[in-house]
Design a protein around this motif. Structure first.
Motif, short mmCIF file in Angstrom:
data_model
loop_
_atom_site.label_atom_id
_atom_site.label_comp_id
_atom_site.label_asym_id
_atom_site.label_seq_id
_atom_site.Cartn_x
_atom_site.Cartn_y
_atom_site.Cartn_z
N ALA A 137 1.15 -1.89 -0.31
CA ALA A 137 0.12 -0.14 -0.08
C ALA A 137 0.74 1.02 -0.25
N VAL A 138 0.39 2.69 -0.14
CA VAL A 138 1.58 3.48 -0.86
C VAL A 138 0.18 4.74 -0.35
N GLY A 139 0.13 5.06 1.36
CA GLY A 139 -0.64 5.44 1.94
C GLY A 139 -1.78 4.54 2.55
N ALA A 140 -3.10 5.60 3.15
CA ALA A 140 -3.92 4.45 4.14
C ALA A 140 -4.85 4.03 2.98
N GLY A 141 -4.76 2.34 2.96
CA GLY A 141 -5.74 1.44 2.67
C GLY A 141 -5.31 2.31 1.07
N ARG A 142 -4.55 2.27 0.31
CA ARG A 142 -4.75 2.60 -1.32
C ARG A 142 -3.30 1.52 -1.82
N VAL A 143 -4.09 0.87 -2.44
CA VAL A 143 -2.93 -0.14 -2.82
C VAL A 143 -3.26 0.00 -4.35
N PRO A 144 -2.37 0.45 -5.34
CA PRO A 144 -2.06 0.30 -6.49
C PRO A 144 -1.77 -0.88 -7.68
N PHE A 145 -2.38 -0.66 -8.58
CA PHE A 145 -1.95 -2.00 -9.16
C PHE A 145 -1.92 -1.50 -10.70
N TRP A 146 -0.70 -1.79 -11.67
CA TRP A 146 -0.27 -1.53 -13.01
C TRP A 146 -1.17 -2.34 -13.86
N THR A 178 -4.52 1.78 -11.71
CA THR A 178 -5.96 1.53 -10.80
C THR A 178 -5.67 1.24 -9.25
N GLU A 179 -6.43 1.16 -8.23
CA GLU A 179 -6.30 0.93 -7.02
C GLU A 179 -6.99 -0.43 -7.18
N LEU A 180 -7.14 -1.31 -5.94
CA LEU A 180 -7.50 -2.44 -6.05
C LEU A 180 -7.42 -2.53 -3.98
N ARG A 181 -9.21 -2.93 -3.62
CA ARG A 181 -8.70 -2.85 -2.34
C ARG A 181 -7.62 -3.00 -1.72
N MET A 182 -8.48 -3.31 0.30
CA MET A 182 -7.02 -3.27 0.58
C MET A 182 -7.35 -4.86 1.04
N GLY A 183 -6.21 -5.23 1.35
CA GLY A 183 -6.67 -6.69 1.84
C GLY A 183 -4.92 -7.44 1.25
N GLN A 184 -4.54 -8.27 2.13
CA GLN A 184 -3.32 -8.74 2.21
C GLN A 184 -3.34 -9.58 1.42
N ALA A 185 -2.41 -10.21 0.61
CA ALA A 185 -2.65 -11.59 -0.07
C ALA A 185 -1.63 -12.64 0.81
N LEU A 186 -2.46 -13.65 0.64
CA LEU A 186 -1.67 -14.45 0.88
C LEU A 186 -0.95 -15.17 0.82
N PRO A 187 0.40 -15.82 1.62
CA PRO A 187 1.89 -16.01 1.01
C PRO A 187 1.66 -17.92 0.43
N GLU A 188 2.15 -17.98 -0.98
CA GLU A 188 1.98 -18.88 -1.57
C GLU A 188 2.21 -20.10 -0.54
N PRO A 189 1.81 -21.35 -0.94
CA PRO A 189 2.19 -21.85 0.19
C PRO A 189 3.80 -22.87 -0.77
N ASP A 190 4.02 -23.61 0.64
CA ASP A 190 5.55 -24.54 0.20
C ASP A 190 5.91 -25.28 -0.43
N PHE A 191 6.56 -24.40 -1.89
CA PHE A 191 6.64 -25.83 -3.20
C PHE A 191 6.97 -26.94 -2.70
N THR A 192 8.27 -26.84 -2.09
CA THR A 192 9.62 -28.06 -1.37
C THR A 192 8.68 -29.11 -0.88
N ALA A 193 6.66 -28.71 0.10
CA ALA A 193 6.21 -29.76 -0.01
C ALA A 193 5.43 -30.19 -0.29
N GLN A 194 5.09 -29.79 -1.33
CA GLN A 194 4.21 -30.55 -2.21
C GLN A 194 4.84 -31.43 -2.89
N VAL A 195 3.54 -32.23 -3.50
CA VAL A 195 3.95 -33.74 -4.08
C VAL A 195 3.29 -33.45 -5.59
N LEU A 196 4.41 -33.82 -5.74
CA LEU A 196 3.72 -33.62 -8.04
C LEU A 196 2.76 -35.46 -8.37
N PRO A 197 1.63 -34.31 -9.04
CA PRO A 197 1.00 -35.46 -9.48
C PRO A 197 1.87 -37.12 -10.08
#
Length: 511
Positions: free
Chosen positions: A105-114, A120-139
């Motif tokens: 964010a840059v400023g209160a509640g402002r999340v810019p997006f190119w 443009t601006e997105l609604r404020m919300g923390q993105a979830l961390p990506e899962p640990d790829f090295t813990a996954q089982v490949l199909p």
């Protein structure tokens, strides 16, 4: 980036990962555009360029101004690598902005997006961390993709460490290391399992990005040797060690009763650098790790930048963040890495101990390069450093950093040394005050320098192993009373000697 490469990039126009901006933006506007890139896919922002790709110039803007402003305005979440490109048409700043795993964010509640055309601006919300790829089982991964010889290698490593895990049966051992998971009742390897014990065929089929390319450069005109390695990490590290050591030169220095080995590239240092590249790389990227071995430097590049919040300016002090926890935990149990994340500290200490420069980090939008330099050996400095540590005991890492920095630049302010130490100024002042008392540095007019080796003082200090009077010091050195007293008083102020007794019974001795 060369001027020709810059013009070629500008000719391609703007897109979702390339942005042109004029030089007269406010810091807040620049921060919004840079964060907008980071919140999408990352990319390159060219400052000093019009929307049509014409170079307008940014000669009045210093790269440090940009990095400082972006760091402050994004609460430390955005610190791009800024490259100044100069040519006949002027000067352009290229900001290489990494993709951020969390919303900036840059400023209160402002999340810019190119989005490639506009900001443009997105609604404020923390993105979830990506899962640990090295813990996954490949199909497509199965138990048959693990190499029994490599599993045995892991067992031997654990036996050498005296680990109780070495006594477990194969399947239990692999589960304990996090290299297997049960999927619908069937034991199948995780990505970490494939990386540590997969067969060459399985790695080629499932994880081709596990390849590491080694290049040796006899000069700057291309490479003279190349080998592409696709093996499990323990075997990979052994082969890379053999390749580097075959071209690694050593010098021997005698200091007192000891003989020091000074290599072009210390084996422990480049091993830590390689492990960092393997543990912290983006394993979902299809790009390979590259090792470029030059006579004067070793460059190790891996896909993926620093985790959020870590920058080249704070990497030494920032608490460790693991991008691939499952792989990092397995390597910790095998004794390859420290759980506390002390690998960077170890690299700094070993490099500075032998008069070399600290590691350099170059951050790009989707990659990170670590450079280990091999400057011309300064035998006198290495000997003096070793002798000083014999007198005072092993230096702290802070002492080594300050001594190494002052040796390179000759003199520096407190602010400059604070940046080199990656410490607040007050903490840096305490480090330097202790170094002044030890006689390692001196301060003159607000600037610090290394204390010159003082042969006269050294003779006196050696003489003062036993308490001596001022007259005895005068007789030893042939000094006048005033000169002898001035020298003794200086040693008292520097904390290198102390006064014992009073009046006619006054004696001086080394501290």
């Amino acid at each position: 980036m060369t001027w020709a490469e810059l013009l070629e990039r500008l000719a391609q126009g703007q897109d979702e990962r390339t942005l042109f901006l004029p030089p007269d933006l406010s810091p807040e506007e620049l921060a919004r555009y840079a964060a907008g890139l980071a919140n999408h896919k990352g990319g390159t922002l060219f400052l000093g360029v019009g929307p049509d790709g014409k170079v307008l110039g940014a000669s009045d803007i210093h790269p440090l101004q940009v990095t400082h402003a972006l760091f402050e305005l994004t609460q430390g979440l955005l610190l791009p690598y800024v490259e100044a490109v100069e040519g006949p048409g002027g000067r352009v700043l290229a900001l290489h902005v990494p993709q951020s795993p969390a919303a900036i964010a840059v400023g209160a509640g402002r999340v810019p997006f190119w989005d490639g055309r506009r900001l443009t601006e997105l609604r404020m919300g923390q993105a979830l961390p990506e899962p640990d790829f090295t813990a996954q089982v490949l199909p497509a991964a199965s138990l048959s993709d693990l190499d029994p010889v490599e599993v045995l290698r892991l067992r031997r490593i654990l036996e050498e460490r005296g680990s109780a895990l070495a006594a477990l049966p194969d399947l239990e051992l692999l589960f304990a290391l996090g290299l297997l998971e049960r999927v619908e009742g069937e034991a199948r390897p995780t990505v970490a399992g494939l990386l540590l014990a997969g067969t060459p065929l399985a790695l080629r089929r499932l994880l081709p990005q596990a390849e590491v390319s080694y290049y040796f450069h006899e000069d700057e005109e291309g490479y003279t040797f190349r080998e592409d390695l696709l093996r499990p990490i323990p075997a990979l590290l052994e082969r890379l060690r053999d390749l580097i050591q075959a071209r690694n030169r050593v010098r021997y220095l005698t200091v007192g009763l000891f003989r020091l080995e000074v290599w072009d590239f210390d084996q422990e240092v480049y091993r830590e650098a390689l492990l960092n590249a393997l543990v912290h790389r983006d394993w979902q990227s299809r790009d390979a790790i590259q090792v470029h071995h030059h006579r004067d430097r070793l460059e190790i590049s891996n896909p993926g930048g620093f985790p959020p919040g870590i920058t080249p300016e704070n990497v030494l002090r920032h608490p460790p963040k693991r991008r691939n926890p499952r792989l990092a935990e397995a390597l910790y149990r095998l004794g390859y890495v420290e759980r506390a994340g002390s690998g960077v500290d170890k690299m700094y200490r070993l490099l500075l101990k032998y008069g070399k420069e600290p590691p350099e980090y170059r951050l790009y939008p989707e990659a990170l390069t670590l450079v280990l330099y091999n400057p011309e050996l300064d035998e006198g400095f290495v000997r003096e450093l070793a002798e000083a540590q014999e007198r005072f005991g092993a230096f702290s890492l802070d002492h080594l950093i300050a001594v190494g920095y002052l040796r390179r630049v000759e003199e520096a302010t407190l602010a400059e040394l604070s940046r080199a130490l990656q410490l607040p100024e007050e903490a840096s002042r305490k480090v330097l005050s202790r170094m002044e008392r030890m006689g390692l540095v001196r301060r003159e007019g607000g600037r610090y320098r290394l204390a010159q080796r003082d042969s006269l003082a050294e003779r006196v200090l050696a003489f003062l192993e036993t308490p001596r009077s001022r007259r005895e010091v005068e007789a030893l050195l042939g000094l006048r009373p005033r000169a002898a007293l001035a020298l003794l008083n200086r040693l008292l102020r520097e904390g290198r000697a102390e006064r014992v007794g009073r009046g006619a019974a006054t004696r001086y001795r080394r501290r």
